[in-house]
Enzyme design. Structure first.
Site, PDB file in Angstrom:
ATOM      1  N   HIS A  54       0.824  -1.197   0.000  1.00 32.55           N
ATOM      2  CA  HIS A  54       0.000   0.000   0.000  1.00 32.55           C
ATOM      3  C   HIS A  54       0.863   1.253   0.000  1.00 32.55           C
ATOM      4  O   HIS A  54       2.074   1.207   0.233  1.00 32.55           O
ATOM      5  CB  HIS A  54      -0.946  -0.016   1.198  1.00 32.55           C
ATOM      6  CG  HIS A  54      -2.052  -1.014   1.055  1.00 32.55           C
ATOM      7  ND1 HIS A  54      -3.103  -1.092   1.945  1.00 32.55           N
ATOM      8  CD2 HIS A  54      -2.277  -1.981   0.121  1.00 32.55           C
ATOM      9  CE1 HIS A  54      -3.932  -2.060   1.562  1.00 32.55           C
ATOM     10  NE2 HIS A  54      -3.445  -2.621   0.474  1.00 32.55           N
ATOM     11  N   GLU A  56       1.168   3.829   1.981  1.00 25.95           N
ATOM     12  CA  GLU A  56       1.853   4.219   3.208  1.00 25.95           C
ATOM     13  C   GLU A  56       3.140   3.419   3.409  1.00 25.95           C
ATOM     14  O   GLU A  56       4.181   3.974   3.801  1.00 25.95           O
ATOM     15  CB  GLU A  56       0.930   4.001   4.417  1.00 25.95           C
ATOM     16  CG  GLU A  56      -0.363   4.792   4.358  1.00 25.95           C
ATOM     17  CD  GLU A  56      -1.509   4.009   3.741  1.00 25.95           C
ATOM     18  OE1 GLU A  56      -2.643   4.141   4.226  1.00 25.95           O
ATOM     19  OE2 GLU A  56      -1.277   3.269   2.759  1.00 25.95           O
ATOM     20  N   ALA A 158     -20.135   8.259 -30.028  1.00 21.54           N
ATOM     21  CA  ALA A 158     -19.761   9.277 -31.012  1.00 21.54           C
ATOM     22  C   ALA A 158     -21.017   9.657 -31.769  1.00 21.54           C
ATOM     23  O   ALA A 158     -21.837   8.797 -32.105  1.00 21.54           O
ATOM     24  CB  ALA A 158     -18.703   8.732 -31.968  1.00 21.54           C
ATOM     25  N   SER A 172     -21.800   3.510 -39.374  1.00 23.13           N
ATOM     26  CA  SER A 172     -21.264   4.475 -38.398  1.00 23.13           C
ATOM     27  C   SER A 172     -19.746   4.626 -38.497  1.00 23.13           C
ATOM     28  O   SER A 172     -19.139   5.264 -37.633  1.00 23.13           O
ATOM     29  CB  SER A 172     -21.638   4.033 -36.977  1.00 23.13           C
ATOM     30  OG  SER A 172     -21.061   2.772 -36.677  1.00 23.13           O
ATOM     31  N   THR A 200     -25.767  -3.627 -31.999  1.00 21.58           N
ATOM     32  CA  THR A 200     -24.444  -3.034 -32.237  1.00 21.58           C
ATOM     33  C   THR A 200     -23.442  -4.110 -32.615  1.00 21.58           C
ATOM     34  O   THR A 200     -22.628  -3.934 -33.537  1.00 21.58           O
ATOM     35  CB  THR A 200     -23.972  -2.274 -30.983  1.00 21.58           C
ATOM     36  OG1 THR A 200     -24.873  -1.205 -30.717  1.00 21.58           O
ATOM     37  CG2 THR A 200     -22.566  -1.716 -31.171  1.00 21.58           C
ATOM     38  N   ASP A 204     -21.916  -3.659 -36.368  1.00 17.24           N
ATOM     39  CA  ASP A 204     -20.523  -3.186 -36.410  1.00 17.24           C
ATOM     40  C   ASP A 204     -19.502  -4.310 -36.422  1.00 17.24           C
ATOM     41  O   ASP A 204     -18.350  -4.090 -36.804  1.00 17.24           O
ATOM     42  CB  ASP A 204     -20.245  -2.284 -35.197  1.00 17.24           C
ATOM     43  CG  ASP A 204     -21.057  -1.001 -35.217  1.00 17.24           C
ATOM     44  OD1 ASP A 204     -21.702  -0.728 -36.251  1.00 17.24           O
ATOM     45  OD2 ASP A 204     -21.053  -0.282 -34.204  1.00 17.24           O
ATOM     46  N   ASN A 305     -31.478   3.357 -22.045  1.00 18.68           N
ATOM     47  CA  ASN A 305     -32.106   2.615 -20.946  1.00 18.68           C
ATOM     48  C   ASN A 305     -31.293   2.706 -19.667  1.00 18.68           C
ATOM     49  O   ASN A 305     -31.851   2.798 -18.569  1.00 18.68           O
ATOM     50  CB  ASN A 305     -32.307   1.156 -21.356  1.00 18.68           C
ATOM     51  CG  ASN A 305     -33.425   0.976 -22.362  1.00 18.68           C
ATOM     52  OD1 ASN A 305     -34.245   1.880 -22.544  1.00 18.68           O
ATOM     53  ND2 ASN A 305     -33.462  -0.162 -23.023  1.00 18.68           N
TER      54      ASN A 305
END
Length: 367
Positions: A54, A56, A158, A172, A200, A204, A305
């Site tokens: 960590h 510290e 985008a 797209s 999508t 794509d 949504n």
């Protein structure tokens, strides 16, 4: 707490150190630490990787010999329990540090004030709250995961000047320019998962990977209630190299699920058919898996949504100087809101020009 310019500068440095852990330490928090003697910094450290020392401990190690009147500045309350590493409170006490300045209390149940109390019981002077808001902003995803059991959800898209995500035919590539896409790959490279809907994935045929590879390898998540994802898609063909989760409804056909499973996909069957209930249960499951940051990339209905569920925490939008037109061209959809006053509004907004694109980012401002 009231603080001098010197102390603000030292905690600011600790926050800068903490941010270097972005993408490396999740689901742990990012933490930075500075040890100072009067005006001189004598030790610095940050949490560099999950399971590693960590902040510290790193700062104490780098400081070497520490005067008793030194002060330790740390961005998050030191842990006081045995986890993957020993308690930081013990390291601080053993180092002889008698003043500790903490930016933010740690909400993790096994700490949550216990580290502060332990330091006080051993005679240390403890002050809490220096640059607390900045510390909370830095570790907001960690805090959300701890408090709600759900990941921090980032929406990215985008669009054109008229708000279109694609043409009416679904084309797209590419609305955004090369610089914008490079920023997206950097974003992908630090999250735990990337999520898209079935449409999508179908239109794509994306890889949903970071190129070049980032510090994390995100799991690809496809919302596909009927398990109809093509076996020839890039996602399925690469599932054995990079994880793919296909989220299906309880009515998905068993043979289609088996085919995807045989190709290396994990099938996550949610025992509900309602889209909103599915996403609620999905977020709970991703939180159970200790995913801290999840990137939602599309399409417009999925993103919409998530907005309607008040589940989006952060937004990254790339706006191109193009106009597509057509009422049939997709935009952010979903359930939407009834009144303007109910619309989610970005806070801490940043705007940057990337050649001819505008890059807008911000947070929704919820606690």
């Amino acid at each position: 707490m009231q603080a001098s310019a010197k102390e603000i500068r030292l905690m600011t440095r600790a926050l800068e150190l903490a941010e270097q852990g972005l993408g490396y330490v999740e689901p742990n928090p990012m933490v930075g630490c500075v040890i100072a003697h009067h005006d001189k910094v004598i030790g610095e450290g940050w949490h560099q990787r999950f399971g590693g020392p960590h902040a510290e401990v790193e700062a104490i190690r780098n400081a070497g010999s520490i005067p008793r009147d030194a002060t330790l500045y740390v961005t998050l309350e030191p842990c006081c329990h045995q986890g993957k590493t020993p308690p930081c409170t013990v390291a601080i006490i053993q180092a002889g540090i008698r003043r500790v300045v903490i930016a933010q209390r740690d909400p993790f149940p096994q700490v949550d004030g216990g580290g502060i109390e332990q330091l006080k019981q051993q005679g240390s002077k403890v002050e809490v709250g220096l640059l607390e808001e900045q510390a909370k902003e830095l570790n907001a995803p960690y805090v959300k995961l701890i408090k709600t059991g759900r990941p921090w959800v980032i929406a990215k898209w985008a669009m054109t000047l008229d708000g279109k995500l694609a043409t009416r035919t679904g084309d797209s590539r590419w609305i955004s320019n090369q610089l914008s896409r490079a920023v997206v790959h950097q974003l992908r490279g630090r999250v735990d998962a990337i999520m898209v809907g079935r449409k999508t994935a179908q239109l794509d045929d994306p890889q949903l990977t970071a190129r070049p590879t980032g510090v994390r390898i995100p799991t690809r998540i496809i919302l596909d209630s009927q398990a109809s994802l093509s076996l020839e898609s890039k996602l399925v063909r690469t599932a054995k190299e990079t994880p793919v989760i296909v989220v299906v409804s309880k009515d998905a056909q068993a043979d289609k699920c088996l085919q995807l499973s045989d190709m290396g996909c994990e099938l996550l069957k949610l025992q509900v058919n309602d889209p909103q209930e599915q996403m609620e249960k999905l977020l709970d499951e991703l939180g159970r898996r200790r995913m801290t940051n999840v990137l939602v990339e599309g399409g417009g209905e999925v993103i919409g949504n998530f907005f309607a569920m008040n589940a989006i925490d952060e937004v990254h939008v790339f706006i191109a100087p193009k106009i597509i037109g057509s009422i049939q061209a997709p935009t952010i959809a979903g359930w939407g809101v009834n009144k303007i006053e109910d619309a989610p509004t970005l806070q801490k907004t940043k705007c940057e020009q990337l050649d001819d694109n505008l890059y807008l980012s911000g947070r929704l401002g919820r606690d």
